[in-house]
Design a protein around this motif. Sequence first.
Motif, PDB file in Angstrom:
ATOM      1  N   TYR A 124     -10.098   5.501  -8.212  1.00 30.85           N
ATOM      2  CA  TYR A 124      -9.830   5.466  -9.661  1.00 30.85           C
ATOM      3  C   TYR A 124     -10.222   6.768 -10.367  1.00 30.85           C
ATOM      4  O   TYR A 124     -10.298   6.819 -11.598  1.00 30.85           O
ATOM      5  N   THR A 134      -8.072 -11.122  -5.083  1.00 29.20           N
ATOM      6  CA  THR A 134      -7.172 -10.411  -6.001  1.00 29.20           C
ATOM      7  C   THR A 134      -5.722 -10.735  -5.649  1.00 29.20           C
ATOM      8  O   THR A 134      -4.910 -11.066  -6.517  1.00 29.20           O
ATOM      9  N   LEU A 135      -5.433 -10.677  -4.349  1.00 25.42           N
ATOM     10  CA  LEU A 135      -4.055 -10.939  -3.915  1.00 25.42           C
ATOM     11  C   LEU A 135      -3.716 -12.422  -4.059  1.00 25.42           C
ATOM     12  O   LEU A 135      -2.588 -12.780  -4.414  1.00 25.42           O
ATOM     13  N   TRP A 187     -15.598  -4.145  -4.874  1.00 26.55           N
ATOM     14  CA  TRP A 187     -14.216  -4.582  -4.634  1.00 26.55           C
ATOM     15  C   TRP A 187     -14.177  -5.631  -3.510  1.00 26.55           C
ATOM     16  O   TRP A 187     -14.860  -5.493  -2.500  1.00 26.55           O
ATOM     17  N   VAL A 188     -13.356  -6.636  -3.696  1.00 32.76           N
ATOM     18  CA  VAL A 188     -13.346  -7.820  -2.822  1.00 32.76           C
ATOM     19  C   VAL A 188     -13.230  -7.510  -1.330  1.00 32.76           C
ATOM     20  O   VAL A 188     -13.812  -8.215  -0.503  1.00 32.76           O
ATOM     21  N   ARG A 209     -12.890 -10.863 -13.835  1.00 32.55           N
ATOM     22  CA  ARG A 209     -12.220  -9.565 -13.990  1.00 32.55           C
ATOM     23  C   ARG A 209     -10.868  -9.755 -14.665  1.00 32.55           C
ATOM     24  O   ARG A 209     -10.098 -10.636 -14.306  1.00 32.55           O
ATOM     25  N   ASN A 244     -14.231  -0.613  -9.364  1.00 31.67           N
ATOM     26  CA  ASN A 244     -13.448  -1.836  -9.444  1.00 31.67           C
ATOM     27  C   ASN A 244     -14.399  -2.933  -9.008  1.00 31.67           C
ATOM     28  O   ASN A 244     -14.874  -2.887  -7.870  1.00 31.67           O
ATOM     29  N   SER A 263      -4.420 -10.316 -13.278  1.00 33.18           N
ATOM     30  CA  SER A 263      -5.186 -10.451 -12.039  1.00 33.18           C
ATOM     31  C   SER A 263      -5.151  -9.201 -11.181  1.00 33.18           C
ATOM     32  O   SER A 263      -6.176  -8.761 -10.675  1.00 33.18           O
ATOM     33  N   LEU A 264      -4.000  -8.609 -11.025  1.00 31.16           N
ATOM     34  CA  LEU A 264      -3.877  -7.534 -10.044  1.00 31.16           C
ATOM     35  C   LEU A 264      -4.155  -6.166 -10.659  1.00 31.16           C
ATOM     36  O   LEU A 264      -3.710  -5.879 -11.764  1.00 31.16           O
ATOM     37  N   GLY A 265      -4.858  -5.329  -9.894  1.00 26.54           N
ATOM     38  CA  GLY A 265      -5.115  -3.970 -10.346  1.00 26.54           C
ATOM     39  C   GLY A 265      -3.964  -3.070  -9.969  1.00 26.54           C
ATOM     40  O   GLY A 265      -3.993  -2.396  -8.943  1.00 26.54           O
ATOM     41  N   LYS A 272      -7.049   1.098   1.429  1.00 26.46           N
ATOM     42  CA  LYS A 272      -7.611  -0.078   2.098  1.00 26.46           C
ATOM     43  C   LYS A 272      -7.681   0.155   3.604  1.00 26.46           C
ATOM     44  O   LYS A 272      -8.689  -0.145   4.248  1.00 26.46           O
ATOM     45  N   LYS A 316      -3.237   4.432  -7.728  1.00 20.90           N
ATOM     46  CA  LYS A 316      -3.615   4.118  -9.110  1.00 20.90           C
ATOM     47  C   LYS A 316      -3.183   5.209 -10.090  1.00 20.90           C
ATOM     48  O   LYS A 316      -2.517   4.918 -11.070  1.00 20.90           O
ATOM     49  N   SER A 374      -8.215 -12.531   0.376  1.00 19.72           N
ATOM     50  CA  SER A 374      -8.423 -11.583  -0.731  1.00 19.72           C
ATOM     51  C   SER A 374      -8.146 -12.300  -2.055  1.00 19.72           C
ATOM     52  O   SER A 374      -7.026 -12.763  -2.304  1.00 19.72           O
ATOM     53  N   TYR A 377     -10.016  -2.141 -15.784  1.00 16.54           N
ATOM     54  CA  TYR A 377     -10.507  -3.523 -15.797  1.00 16.54           C
ATOM     55  C   TYR A 377     -11.598  -3.674 -16.845  1.00 16.54           C
ATOM     56  O   TYR A 377     -12.338  -2.732 -17.110  1.00 16.54           O
TER      57      TYR A 377
END
Length: 395
Positions: free
Chosen positions: A208, A17-18, A126-127, A373, A176, A38-40, A102, A238, A15, A324
Motif C-alpha cells: 500500500y 476477505t474473499l 492481513w488475513v 474492516r 491492511n 468487503s474487498l480491498g 500473496k 493497489k 480467506s 480501509y
Amino acid sequence: MTHPLSDRINSLPVSQTLAMAAKARELKGQGIDIISLSLGEPDFNTPDFIKDAAIEAIHQNYNSYSPVDGYVELKEAICTKFKRDNDLVYEPNQIVVSTGAKQSIANIAQVLLNPGDEVLLPAPYWVSYSAIAILCEAKFVEIPSSIDDDFKITPAQLEAAITPKTKMVFFNSPNNPSGSIYSEKEYRALAAVLENHPQIYVLSDEIYEHINYGAKPFSFAAIESMYDRTITVNGLAKAFAMTGWRIGYIGAPQWIAKACTKMQGQITSGTNCIAQRAAITAVLAPVEKVQYMVDEFKTRRDIVLDLLGKVEGFKLNVPEGAFYIFPDVSAFFGKTIKGFKIENANDFSLFLLEKANVATVTGDAFGAPNCIRMSYAASEAQLREAIQRIQDALS
Ligand code: GLU
C-alpha cells in the motif's frame, strides 16, 4: 460425508476477505442490493498507458514461458523503482516476480519457516499472513494493539513476544486493515530490538506504499542493520488498479531470492508474460501518474470518517494510508438490535449484511476481535448510501 482431504487443507481457514466478497456477489446475484465494502480492491480502471503496454506485448508475440523469477527488464525496472522510491539498492538477482504479492509472501514463508518456528504478527494483520504460516506448520504469535495506539505495537511488546523459536516478524505499513503507517523513528525503534536477535527475519509488506495521505512510508530494509535480513514485498495491484493482473515482487538477500525462485519453479513457473511486460511500464511510470486515485481515496476517507463519526457506537481513528477504516465496534457487543443478538464483531458484520445490506469483514480475521474492516474503495455515492443504511439499521 467426510472427504479424504489432507490435514493441511483441513487446518486452513478460508480467506475471510474473499469469502465475504463471494457472499456479497452471491447475494447480489439473487437480486439483493448489497453494497460491498468487503474487498480491498481499487474501483478504478487500470490506467490506459499500462493497458496499451499490455496490448503492445500481445502484438509483439509475448506468449512463451518467462524466466521463473521474471523478465530481466522487469527486474531491472523494479531495482530502479526501489532506488527511486525507497532508497533501497537491489540487484536484479535479488528480485523475484510472482503471481501477486500473496504468492511472494507464501514463497518467503515456505523457504524460511520450519514446523514449530514462530512468526510474530503485529495485530491487526492481513488475513492471509496467519494462514500462510499455518501452511508451513509454523506457529503464529499475535502482538496485539488497539485503536487507542493507532494500531501500532511498541518495541517493548516486540521484545516480550520474542522467544528462541522466533524466526520471522511480518510488518505491513501502510497496514491492511488499519491503514496505519509506521514512521521511520518508530521502525528504527523496533529494529533496535531486532538487532539483539539475529535469528529473526523481517517480511516488510509495502503493497500500500503509494496509497498514503502525506506520511510517506519508510521501508524497513532501508535501516542498514536490517537490510540483510529483510524481504521487501510489493506489487502493482493497489496503486495501479491492477488487482487481477497478479503481479507481486520481492527484493531480498540473494540466497532468499534464489530459494523463492526454486520454490516458484516447482509450483507456478514465471508469472503471466503479458502482465509482466505491462508491469515494466507501470513500475517505471512517475508515481504522479496515479496520484488522482490516491487523491480520490483521501476524499472518500474523509467523507467516511465524517459520516461514520456521527453514528453512535463506532470508535474511529484517522488512518494515514491504504483504503480501509477499522472501527472498534465493541460498544455494540451484548446488545440485541432489531431482534439480532450481537455478541462479537462477526455478529456485527453479519448484522450489517443482513439488516443494512452492507458487506464488511469481521476483525477476528485480522486478529482484532473488537473491530470490523470497511473498504472505502467504492464510489462516494455508495459510501454515503452504505453509512445511511448502517445508521437506519441501528436506529
Ligand atoms: N488484499 C485484499 C484484501 O485484503 C484482497 C483480498 C485478499 O487477497 O485478501 O481485501
